[in-house]
Scaffold this motif. Structure first.
Motif, mmCIF file in Angstrom:
data_model
loop_
_atom_site.group_PDB
_atom_site.id
_atom_site.type_symbol
_atom_site.label_atom_id
_atom_site.label_comp_id
_atom_site.label_asym_id
_atom_site.label_seq_id
_atom_site.Cartn_x
_atom_site.Cartn_y
_atom_site.Cartn_z
ATOM 1 N N THR A 1 -6.812 1.107 20.140
ATOM 2 C CA THR A 1 -6.269 1.164 21.501
ATOM 3 C C THR A 1 -5.620 2.517 21.774
ATOM 4 O OG1 THR A 1 -4.191 0.176 20.735
ATOM 5 C CG2 THR A 1 -5.860 -1.320 21.621
ATOM 6 N N TRP A 2 -6.028 3.526 20.999
ATOM 7 C CA TRP A 2 -5.494 4.865 21.244
ATOM 8 C C TRP A 2 -6.658 5.826 21.490
ATOM 9 C CZ3 TRP A 2 -5.051 2.058 16.784
ATOM 10 C CH2 TRP A 2 -5.773 2.502 15.669
ATOM 11 N N ASN A 3 -6.324 6.942 22.088
ATOM 12 C CA ASN A 3 -7.319 7.923 22.499
ATOM 13 C C ASN A 3 -7.604 8.899 21.375
ATOM 14 O OD1 ASN A 3 -8.893 9.822 23.723
ATOM 15 N ND2 ASN A 3 -7.482 10.274 25.394
ATOM 16 N N ALA A 4 -8.845 8.914 20.923
ATOM 17 C CA ALA A 4 -9.218 9.838 19.842
ATOM 18 C C ALA A 4 -10.129 10.954 20.339
ATOM 19 C CB ALA A 4 -9.912 9.073 18.720
ATOM 20 N N THR A 5 -10.208 11.126 21.660
ATOM 21 C CA THR A 5 -11.141 12.124 22.201
ATOM 22 C C THR A 5 -10.763 13.547 21.819
ATOM 23 O OG1 THR A 5 -9.909 12.158 24.275
ATOM 24 C CG2 THR A 5 -11.811 10.695 24.152
ATOM 25 N N TYR B 1 3.842 2.237 3.046
ATOM 26 C CA TYR B 1 4.148 2.958 4.282
ATOM 27 C C TYR B 1 3.111 2.605 5.347
ATOM 28 C CZ TYR B 1 0.537 6.440 3.054
ATOM 29 O OH TYR B 1 -0.641 7.063 2.727
ATOM 30 N N VAL B 2 3.525 2.811 6.607
ATOM 31 C CA VAL B 2 2.666 2.545 7.754
ATOM 32 C C VAL B 2 2.238 3.869 8.367
ATOM 33 C CG1 VAL B 2 2.691 1.729 10.155
ATOM 34 C CG2 VAL B 2 3.558 0.259 8.318
ATOM 35 N N LYS B 3 0.955 4.001 8.679
ATOM 36 C CA LYS B 3 0.440 5.174 9.379
ATOM 37 C C LYS B 3 0.102 4.762 10.802
ATOM 38 C CE LYS B 3 -1.767 8.190 5.956
ATOM 39 N NZ LYS B 3 -3.065 8.758 5.533
ATOM 40 N N LEU B 4 0.496 5.604 11.774
ATOM 41 C CA LEU B 4 0.204 5.337 13.172
ATOM 42 C C LEU B 4 -0.186 6.635 13.881
ATOM 43 C CD1 LEU B 4 3.228 3.043 14.139
ATOM 44 C CD2 LEU B 4 0.846 2.308 13.940
ATOM 45 N N PRO B 5 -1.070 6.568 14.865
ATOM 46 C CA PRO B 5 -1.282 7.730 15.735
ATOM 47 C C PRO B 5 0.004 8.000 16.514
ATOM 48 C CG PRO B 5 -3.096 6.158 15.933
ATOM 49 C CD PRO B 5 -2.003 5.466 15.168
ATOM 50 N N THR B 6 0.141 9.184 17.080
ATOM 51 C CA THR B 6 1.337 9.478 17.861
ATOM 52 C C THR B 6 1.391 8.577 19.087
ATOM 53 O OG1 THR B 6 0.153 11.214 19.053
ATOM 54 C CG2 THR B 6 1.451 11.888 17.128
ATOM 55 N N PRO B 7 2.586 8.166 19.517
ATOM 56 C CA PRO B 7 2.710 7.237 20.656
ATOM 57 C C PRO B 7 1.985 7.697 21.914
ATOM 58 C CG PRO B 7 4.815 7.477 19.545
ATOM 59 C CD PRO B 7 3.895 8.497 18.931
ATOM 60 N N GLU B 8 1.953 9.018 22.153
ATOM 61 C CA GLU B 8 1.350 9.543 23.373
ATOM 62 C C GLU B 8 -0.159 9.357 23.440
ATOM 63 O OE1 GLU B 8 5.207 11.303 22.565
ATOM 64 O OE2 GLU B 8 3.370 11.216 21.357
ATOM 65 N N THR B 9 -0.804 9.070 22.318
ATOM 66 C CA THR B 9 -2.255 8.926 22.318
ATOM 67 C C THR B 9 -2.714 7.506 22.646
ATOM 68 O OG1 THR B 9 -2.290 8.481 19.934
ATOM 69 C CG2 THR B 9 -2.554 10.774 20.631
ATOM 70 N N PHE B 10 -1.779 6.562 22.761
ATOM 71 C CA PHE B 10 -2.145 5.179 23.060
ATOM 72 C C PHE B 10 -2.402 4.987 24.549
ATOM 73 C CE2 PHE B 10 -0.561 4.652 18.860
ATOM 74 C CZ PHE B 10 -1.150 3.491 18.369
ATOM 75 N N GLU B 11 -3.171 3.959 24.861
ATOM 76 C CA GLU B 11 -3.500 3.658 26.249
ATOM 77 C C GLU B 11 -2.264 3.293 27.061
ATOM 78 O OE1 GLU B 11 -6.383 0.571 25.923
ATOM 79 O OE2 GLU B 11 -7.899 1.869 24.992
ATOM 80 N N SER B 12 -1.261 2.752 26.377
ATOM 81 C CA SER B 12 -0.014 2.383 27.054
ATOM 82 C C SER B 12 1.079 2.268 26.001
ATOM 83 C CB SER B 12 -0.158 1.049 27.789
ATOM 84 O OG SER B 12 -0.336 -0.016 26.870
ATOM 85 N N SER B 13 2.315 2.290 26.443
ATOM 86 C CA SER B 13 3.441 2.117 25.520
ATOM 87 C C SER B 13 3.365 0.752 24.856
ATOM 88 C CB SER B 13 4.764 2.257 26.280
ATOM 89 O OG SER B 13 4.876 3.537 26.871
ATOM 90 N N GLU B 14 2.945 -0.250 25.620
ATOM 91 C CA GLU B 14 2.864 -1.610 25.081
ATOM 92 C C GLU B 14 1.859 -1.693 23.937
ATOM 93 O OE1 GLU B 14 4.458 -1.877 29.227
ATOM 94 O OE2 GLU B 14 2.755 -0.843 28.296
ATOM 95 N N GLU B 15 0.724 -0.999 24.085
ATOM 96 C CA GLU B 15 -0.280 -1.040 23.022
ATOM 97 C C GLU B 15 0.209 -0.314 21.774
ATOM 98 O OE1 GLU B 15 -2.728 -2.843 22.640
ATOM 99 O OE2 GLU B 15 -3.116 -3.587 24.653
#
Length: 295
Positions: free
Chosen positions: A26-30, A171-185
């Protein structure tokens, strides 16, 4: 089966075993659209998944030969990634398989070659990174409180191109928050991985995390259901379930289909998900029946 298919299928299974599940992204990988360093052409088809879902920061890939010709070298111990392409050959040169001949007397043959990410090599100048496509991120206070309030939390590391939890390194790996479709996702994905982390022996402890399970196995599939249902519970507690429930339902449905719609498993997974979310929320006690089902 064609050797090329074997190679690609095996690599996809390995990625899935590492926690990379493409239908949940649910995040933008473009910004990391994979492309060849020399030709600058973007990869297409299955190659996009094979390359973009990995954790490298660079979108550029090249073959061992291209790396050598550019004056670089592959770092010791680095592993290549296969990419596929169709090669048109004369019918008489084919392997005799039942392939449809074109009007030009050619048939398509699937082939593969191996590439390395620019992060895996030394001695080559790194091109400027593409401009990042970011979505304005607005922290959700209640969701932040849930994450900050988790007892004995795992380390959360941002900047990856995939979301996953490492049981071995905790540990948990996550994309940066700004790359997600929404804050909720973003929070829904973070909750999913944090629910996984509750399975660590230092927390609630769950078979699906403590033991090594192959992709598609009963325990692996059950653990994915636990994580997504637990994330849905936490989203409800944070008041964001209306914007995330549809994706969660689709994800859960996908696993249930893989499990041949074993609805009894859903009940047991829900009990473990409740136990995991209660741990994160620092809730004690709860429904005794739920606790018994979670064992």
């Amino acid at each position: 089966m064609c050797k090329t298919y074997d190679v690609i299928n095996q690599r996809i299974i390995e990625l899935l075993q590492q926690g990379t599940v493409p239908w949940r992204k649910t995040w933008n990988a473009t910004t990391n659209q994979p492309k060849n360093l020399i030709s600058k052409k973007e990869y297409r088809g299955i190659n996009v998944f094979m390359l973009a879902c990995q954790e490298y920061s660079s979108p550029y890939w090249l073959t061992f030969k291209q790396c050598h010709e550019k004056g670089g070298h592959v770092l010791k111990g680095e592993r290549s990634t296969p990419v596929v392409f169709w090669k048109w050959i004369d019918r008489k040169d084919s392997d005799g398989s039942d392939q449809e001949e074109t009007k030009h007397g050619k048939v398509p043959l699937l082939r593969y070659y191996n590439v390395f990410n620019l992060d895996q090599v030394e001695g080559i100048t790194v091109p400027p990174s593409p401009e990042a496509t970011a979505t304005p991120f607005s922290p959700i206070e209640r969701a932040e409180q849930i994450i900050e309030g988790m007892p004995l939390p795992p380390d959360i590391r941002h900047g990856s191109n995939k979301a996953c939890y490492s049981p071995m390194l905790d540990y948990v790996k996550l994309p940066t928050p700004e790359t997600f479709e929404s804050s909720e996702e973003y929070y829904s994905t973070a909750f999913h991985e944090l629910i996984h982390s509750t399975g660590h022996a230092s927390r609630v402890g769950r078979k699906g995390i403590i033991e090594t399970n192959s992709f598609g196995s009963h325990e692996y599939s059950k653990e994915e259901l636990v994580a997504e249902m637990g994330a849905a519970f936490l989203c409800g507690h944070a008041g964001i379930e209306q914007k995330t429930l549809e994706n969660s339902a689709a994800y859960i449905a996908g696993w249930l289909k893989a499990l041949k719609n074993d609805r009894t498993l859903l009940v047991h997974a829900a009990a473990q998900a409740q136990k995991a979310s209660d741990y994160i929320l620092r809730r004690t006690g709860g429904d005794q029946d739920q606790g018994e089902l979670a064992e």
